[in-house]
Design an enzyme around this catalytic site. Structure first.
Site, PDB file in Angstrom:
ATOM      1  N   TYR A   1      -5.244 -20.332  29.998  1.00  0.00           N
ATOM      2  CA  TYR A   1      -5.664 -21.104  31.182  1.00  0.00           C
ATOM      3  C   TYR A   1      -6.826 -22.068  30.887  1.00  0.00           C
ATOM      4  CZ  TYR A   1      -9.000 -17.267  32.714  1.00  0.00           C
ATOM      5  OH  TYR A   1      -9.979 -16.332  32.841  1.00  0.00           O
ATOM      6  N   GLU A   2      -7.028 -22.986  31.797  1.00  0.00           N
ATOM      7  CA  GLU A   2      -7.968 -24.107  31.590  1.00  0.00           C
ATOM      8  C   GLU A   2      -7.628 -24.894  30.323  1.00  0.00           C
ATOM      9  OE1 GLU A   2      -9.888 -25.133  33.818  1.00  0.00           O
ATOM     10  OE2 GLU A   2      -9.829 -23.400  35.140  1.00  0.00           O
ATOM     11  N   GLY A   3      -6.351 -25.019  30.030  1.00  0.00           N
ATOM     12  CA  GLY A   3      -5.914 -25.729  28.830  1.00  0.00           C
ATOM     13  C   GLY A   3      -5.709 -24.761  27.687  1.00  0.00           C
TER      14      GLY A   3
END
Lengths: 596, 596
Positions: B438-440
């Site tokens: 998550y978050e890239g």
């Protein structure tokens, strides 16, 4: 989440790397040539793809359950186990005398991989039964063999291995279960065993527990441990089932994975003593158990390969389906599936190279096992046995450790979807983590590699292998293709690193044991990495030859690319590992205990 | 499964590596010296150890639950969140003007680590609220700030980030949610958002969703995306809560980990349109969202460090308690705890070195952030900003990837017990796996590192860092101790490997993008490894100086040993990674798609 057995790769390994036609020359394996192998593997694929694979996710959702001492398997498992038994799959490698098919391990390992790819929780049950059969074949009396083997081989009954106790995990010297001799030659067994895989269930009529315990008055430590058969139901003279024995399943564990496989706490003898029958001689139990364990360790290594394969297949399917972002390569379509992204390819190639490399390594080791047990020439048997024994800790340790990385990449390829349980990728990640632990942790495998397999013969077996690898390097250089030269370069660097470490281990195990064992697991990882990379290098050479003949060109090209990737991306780890092991040993143990 | 905040290591980093007294010289941070930091960290430790840590396992057993659109948090979470808010923890780094404490990120990062070690699922809620605050501070109108900021900073309300849609994960260009302008300047928002962390819950009175959507008629792709505030409850002029907005939580996900944290599917506008308020200007949404994301990426990197620390603590506790087997070292007691086994020490040292290395790296980056935002000299601000921006993908990518290895070792140290959920080690292993996604994903971080952070300036920032590392090598050589010389050797080899890769990236990103991006994640891992190892090398030098002064000798010795271990066992990976990236790029993408 379907599964398709990698038959093509398995048959390539059997034909080119394990030379199955040579195995068919061994006494007892006359019918086990390539065509037999192909037919067996195709049947196995059908069964595992069609029956076991669809139950895998079901087992995660609806684990085996315990109620009042009774364990009920996941819905569908009991029926599937009947089909498994009726298909003769339990007896594949076992002697024809007891109803088995007597096929070589080379073929059996491939079938085992399919079972475990399809459904690892399920496949654990036959894996443990194999161990029990092995122990009885090795050391059981004729009476024990007559009473138990046929029903185990047919899959009518199943088997277990009862080693662990709460205070005795890796350390079997601490086993406390005890056995009191009775007048008729049998024993009463008492004790608590934990982590007993498929220790209780409803899939078979009887369960044959193989149990480590101390006979009253036996010496302390590992030299006072005996091995017993303790059946769930006693067996009458005529072979029919008698009374329930005094062994109870008091609970099963709540685990991170392999949830369909019940992990039992078994209580022996709480109501007067469980009737047990000595296997072989008193106080030699550990020796027999090691025979089972070595078979099981190879099997667990294959589980690592199997779950890596399943995880790879699911990741490939997703990567070919999911559309996301424009790839950096201008040649790719604008709305491309993610397999066009170089990093997704890197992840998939890593998964593939690890899996194919370890599969090749295990197949070659299985062939050595067959030769070690069937070859007419004692010297050839001995050489093959030494090779096989060297390989077992690598297959167990390296193939399972790599499966953690592969199944993690399998989740990663899926992005956020990978973290959602219903996708299925997370199950492999959770399931795989047991593999580096049971049947001896990676550290226990590494102890075996350092102590029994390297230091004991002064590194001779290891160096003989290094010489064979050097010969392969020569062939690669001679072949002269860009791929072969690149692989030769990395193989050589890894082999040199390996020999350095072998010398370090052979020289220092006695005098500086802490320094050597500080690097035991990295040594195992380096050795496993090298052996898998070596087998892929051999595969590359044979694939080049076949391409020159116009045989199966696209498959052979893929094999060359995978071998090259392995060398470029995985063998390149070896020199750094050598530095860590040899030059870095002191910093491992330098910190005072109270500073942790 | 208790947690003890590593205050000593955190304060060492603040004092020696981040030079907190220098930060206290910056305008606006006059009160943020070492003593303040110590006082804040001690309070944070008390709260996180006492309130959040005990709820962590509870959250895994009793995840947040969904019923008829209402999400109920794990029992105890709501009360804990009140305590969290009342303690002022949400506002730690936020401006005094809106009720925050205005402390530097250097201090905030340490507190964030504690929250996440104590309870990662819980800590995600304030992490997302921080992001919402950041976005409003950056681009919100005065009216939006006045309406929302104070209640977010106080923890009365919480915030979310609504980016992902089923077809738009890593690829935000594919966002389809839409916004129709209304006469009064507000908008009606429609669309489906997935994977919304704490997107619905009962811990706060209101939830402030920050939502990416396209205004009617906006351009395609990333240049047509705008950012909106869409509150769960509309806010009246007087600040009181009004009607329920048209946003519904239609389900939450069944995840492998961070189970207490509800991951929501949010449906906007199914009943006529959700009222939304534009943040900043139309079509600049992605730009603002990147500000939130960069803060969140740093925060997720800290989560990796946090879960590694918790996993390490639990493994150490177990290793000091569990008795098993006689160690190889004759000096150890016969019935020793397993921490006496060299391989257990190797695992614990690996966990410790990764964790301390990444913590040091994150602390130094946080200090650069503070200087970049507060220093009086524009040139100094610029340099610090460049350093910080280079570090963000490394902190996010490397610290989370290492947390997978650390939490896996954490399970491994426990042996079979590690696989039993009640032990708690497995939870960290499952929880950690979301961090690389998550978050890239790590690949998205690596794209950022390659494209914006390396290729764009021709590798200048990277090489400036290499020059600083070379200077540290000089100091190590000058110091002349065996440890310093050993670290210098490995640091140099890793730095040279890094520079090789930087040159490869800078030269080839435009012309051979596939070859460069084939090694983007390995480049990130190599760079992160080097930066963490470098900070530990700096720590070693300072620890040597302090020992010479007789300051805190046993702590300083442990720091030196950990730095040495990091160099011996982790920095030694760097040259092999260079070979894989530079020489191995072609084999990554060579396989035809249909051969997978």
């Amino acid at each position: 989440m379907s599964y398709v057995a990698p038959l093509k790769d398995m048959l390539f390994n059997l034909k080119y790397l394990a030379d199955i036609e040579q195995i068919a020359q061994l006494p007892g394996f006359e019918d086990a040539g390539f065509e037999t192998a192909q037919a067996v593997l195709e049947e196995a694929a059908k069964f595992n793809e069609g029956v076991l694979a669809p139950l895998n996710w079901e087992g995660d959702k609806n684990p085996s359950s315990w109620k009042d001492g009774v364990v009920t398997a996941t819905p569908g498992f009991k029926q599937a186990f009947r089909q498994f038994a009726d298909g003769g799959w339990q007896g594949l490698q076992h002697p024809v005398d007891f109803g088995g098919q007597g096929l070589p391990k080379t073929i059996g390992a491939a079938c085992g991989e399919m079972q475990n790819s399809a459904n690892m929780s399920f496949a654990l049950c036959p894996l443990l039964t194999d161990g029990a059969i092995e122990a009885l074949l090795t050391a059981g009396s004729n009476e024990l063999k007559a009473t138990y083997l046929e029903n185990l081989v047919s899959g009518k009954w199943t088997g277990t291995m009862n080693l662990t106790e709460p205070q005795a995990g890796s350390d079997l010297a601490a086993v406390r279960s005890r056995a009191e001799p009775l007048a008729d030659g049998s024993y009463k067994v008492f004790g608590t065993k934990v982590f007993i895989t498929w220790g209780e269930h409803d899939m078979a009529e009887n369960i044959v527990h193989l149990v480590l315990a101390r006979v009253t008055g036996a010496p302390e430590g590992v030299k006072g441990i005996s091995l017993f058969v303790v059946p769930k139901f006693l067996v009458n003279k005529d072979g029919s089932l008698g009374a329930r024995n005094d062994v109870q399943c008091v609970s099963i564990e709540h685990k991170m994975g392999i949830k369909a496989s019940p992990t039992a706490v078994l209580q022996f003898g709480d109501h007067g003593g469980a009737l047990g029958y000595l296997v072989g001689q008193e106080n030699r139990g550990l020796e027999y158990m090691f025979i089972m364990m070595n078979a099981a360790r190879f099997g667990v290594g294959v589980q690592g390969i199997a779950i890596a394969e399943r995880s790879y297949q699911q990741a490939v399917t997703f990567a070919k389906d999911r559309v996301q972002s424009r790839p950096v390569d201008a040649l790719a379509p604008a709305n491309a599936t993610i397999i066009y992204h170089p990093d997704v390819k890197r992840m998939l190639m890593t998964m593939r190279a690890y899996t194919e490399g370890c599969r090749a390594m295990a197949t070659v080791a299985a062939a050595a096992y067959d030769a070690a047990h069937h070859h007419a020439d004692a010297e050839v048997r001995k050489q093959n046995q030494a090779f096989y024994e060297f390989m077992v800790p690598l297959i167990k340790g390296y193939s399972t450790e790599m499966s953690l990385e592969v199944t993690s990449l399998g989740v990663q390829v899926h992005g956020g979807m990978g973290y959602i349980e219903e996708t299925g990728a997370a199950q492999y990640y959770r399931d795989a983590k047991i593999l580096t632990i049971y049947e001896g942790t990676t550290a226990i495998q590494a102890n075996d590699l350092v102590g029994r397999k390297t230091a004991r013969d002064g590194g001779q077996t290891a160096k003989a292998l290094a010489a064979q690898i050097e010969a392969t390097e020569g062939l690669l250089v001679k072949s002269g293709s860009a791929d072969a030269l690149a692989v030769a370069k990395r193989l050589k660097a890894a082999r040199v690193a390996f020999v350095d470490v072998v010398n370090f281990v052979a020289t220092n195990t006695k005098t500086r044991p802490s320094d050597v064992f500080a690097g035991s697991v990295p040594y195992l990882m380096l050795a496993g990495n090298l052996m898998a990379g070596w087998q892929l290098a051999r595969a590359l050479l044979m694939a080049q030859d076949e391409i020159a003949q116009g045989v199966d060109v696209s498959f052979m090209q893929a094999k060359i690319i995978t071998a090259r990737f392995y060398a470029d991306h995985l063998l390149t780890k070896a020199p750094g590992m050598r530095d860590a092991i040899v030059d870095g040993c002191e910093s491992v143990t330098a910190l005072a205990l109270d500073a942790f």
